[in-house]
Design an enzyme around this catalytic site. Sequence first.
Site, PDB file in Angstrom:
ATOM      1  N   ARG A 194     -36.367  11.993 -11.456  1.00 36.53           N
ATOM      2  CA  ARG A 194     -36.622  10.644 -11.782  1.00 36.53           C
ATOM      3  C   ARG A 194     -35.649   9.785 -11.647  1.00 36.53           C
ATOM      4  NH1 ARG A 194     -37.114   7.279 -15.668  1.00 36.53           N
ATOM      5  NH2 ARG A 194     -39.226   5.999 -15.996  1.00 36.53           N
ATOM      6  N   SER A 244     -44.950   5.815  -9.966  1.00 36.81           N
ATOM      7  CA  SER A 244     -43.937   6.822 -10.525  1.00 36.81           C
ATOM      8  C   SER A 244     -43.020   7.746  -9.679  1.00 36.81           C
ATOM      9  CB  SER A 244     -44.738   7.640 -11.475  1.00 36.81           C
ATOM     10  OG  SER A 244     -45.344   6.903 -12.728  1.00 36.81           O
ATOM     11  N   ARG A 295     -36.252   9.863  -6.493  1.00 36.90           N
ATOM     12  CA  ARG A 295     -37.445   9.416  -6.306  1.00 36.90           C
ATOM     13  C   ARG A 295     -37.487   8.338  -5.364  1.00 36.90           C
ATOM     14  NH1 ARG A 295     -40.188   6.340 -11.493  1.00 36.90           N
ATOM     15  NH2 ARG A 295     -38.465   5.303 -12.206  1.00 36.90           N
ATOM     16  N   GLU A 316     -55.559  16.967  -9.051  1.00 42.84           N
ATOM     17  CA  GLU A 316     -54.646  17.633  -8.450  1.00 42.84           C
ATOM     18  C   GLU A 316     -55.240  18.933  -7.621  1.00 42.84           C
ATOM     19  OE1 GLU A 316     -54.276  16.857 -11.568  1.00 42.84           O
ATOM     20  OE2 GLU A 316     -52.789  15.232 -11.641  1.00 42.84           O
ATOM     21  N   PHE A 363     -47.764  19.134 -12.959  1.00 41.67           N
ATOM     22  CA  PHE A 363     -49.061  19.255 -12.378  1.00 41.67           C
ATOM     23  C   PHE A 363     -49.053  19.975 -11.297  1.00 41.67           C
ATOM     24  CE2 PHE A 363     -48.959  14.858 -14.558  1.00 41.67           C
ATOM     25  CZ  PHE A 363     -49.228  15.613 -15.881  1.00 41.67           C
TER      26      PHE A 363
END
Lengths: 329, 293
Positions: free
Chosen positions: A182, A52, A25, A73, A98
């Site tokens: 992540r 994030s 990320r 979204e 999402f």
Amino acid sequence: MSSATLKTQRIEPLPLAGAEQEALREVWGQTLVELAADFPDLVVLDGDLANSTRADIFAAAVPDRFFEMGIAEQNMVGVAAGMATLGFVPWLSTFAAFMANRATDQVRIVVAQPHLNVKMCGGYTGILTGKTGKTHQSVEDIAIFRAMPGVVTLAPADGVELRSAMRAMMETPGPMYLRVTRDPSPVIFPTDYRFQIGPGVLLREGADIGLIGTGVETVRVLEAADMLAREGVAASVLHLPTLKPIDGDAIVALAERTGRIVTAEDHSIIGGLGGAVAEILGERRPTPMRRVGLRDVYGESAPNDYLLEAYGISAGHVVAEARALIERT
Amino acid sequence: MIATKTRPSLDDLRRKSVEARKLIVEAIHHAGAGHLGGPLSATDILTALYFDQMNVDPGNPDWAGRDRFILSKGHSSIALYTVLAMRGYFPIEELHTFDAAHSRLQGHPDMHALPGLEMSTGSLGQGLSPGAGMALGAKVRGETFHTWVMVGDGEIQEGQIWEAAFMAARYRLDNLTAILDYNGLPQFGWPQAGGFTRETPIDDPGAKFRAFGWHVIECDGHDQASIREALDAAQAFKGEPTCVVAHTVKGKGVSFMEGDFNWHAKVPSDEQLVDALAELDAQLAELGNGEAA
């Protein structure tokens, strides 16, 4: 772009022992900034998760091309489609769950069907997502995007490959989905490695069994190959960073060389890498195989090390499936 | 742009609308499928947009500076196709290919199939977001074109409409206008105390858009004078996106279709086609040929 015109690459990976760690990320956010300098039409739309996904790195560096869409979204996908018709290249910042699940119909109608140039990025992929639990983990995203006609589906293994893949995504028009994990993971590619959309990457050559990985799970597959080597089993390792268009020739060639295939992924075995490989082999070269991945279950909140073991996607699980397959065939 | 060219007379627009309705009814009869109620409620607004308001060039449909229109209620596609054909984007005879195999006139608009279509739509509630994206992109680039989106009162039950409404207000997209075709009749209806109602459950949609930060104008969606006043005002308003709540009648123009939910997606029989065309021809005769106007 077509895997028919590009050849499977043979790359010698860096040793896992003492490997540098890089969070995909972080690389994603930094690379967007680098690409913005070369591509004036690049814009980033965020679903209120920039700190994030690390789109905040882009927001700080290129604020006039960062657009906060809020926690919405479905609208974000539609706005991206509208901007794409003007020649912008929108990159979407949200979590994989999402991107794939919350906005599926919007992606279908205004991105996939009209084949618009929108780069859909899913952060926090798989189940290793910092103790977020099943709502924020994604175990169906590859299956969903791979099923959408014309949507390129990518899962890089490390920061080097991600950086190169993002440039390829900018240089190639069309709807694409990119998996971005992540947490920090080992760098396995040399810095001069160049990602290509489509072709697989052969990382190890061994005649006893063929191991196929995608995304950061490929790191664990390499680890498994090292463990098998210590037992005297010579494994090939094929990394498939492109789930679609998939490198079917590389899969078939691997099956021909080894006669046994184990796939591994941080995703459901249904519809993901394992499903894709089984489809190719079933049609072109039926081969005994095993699939490592989530077995029709959702995850839970827990440390990564626990999840790897509990959901059966550790290097040890790849080794166990390989052993079982060798004993059986 | 509207100030620099001669505008059509209101009677010209009224005649265009009746001619469009004749083509719409004929096309649906010919196809043996499609929607009628919604297309007929939207017709007057579409003729106002394409013959009066919008700065477009059918000979150069991809010209970058053109105004944009998105039909979010994509199931009313035949009305948009008809007005595009009348405006010169493609031959009027092609309306008879609607819904046929290999036709550019897909059941729901496919933006790459036919010139003049700015966005693919059909799954309801999705058109306002791309319109907001076009308006936002125009702001970023300093482009002056206007983006229009027609939404149905049924489809604003979809949550995405309100996501788009929130975001468009946040970005103060005054180059975006939503036109609500408020005909009051969804496909099926809504249960309520004391029985079932065919009427839409969306009460006072203007208040809802206003609560989201939009400028709201109400108009009679079948009165060209009222439509012109509303759309002119929408283009001129600065600081907020505008929602034009156009009060309409489902099936407008054909007496036996008006206000009857059964005509949402029903094909007229041969006799009904004759009756409908006779009614529309009578409306044309009443308007005259315009030479005296």
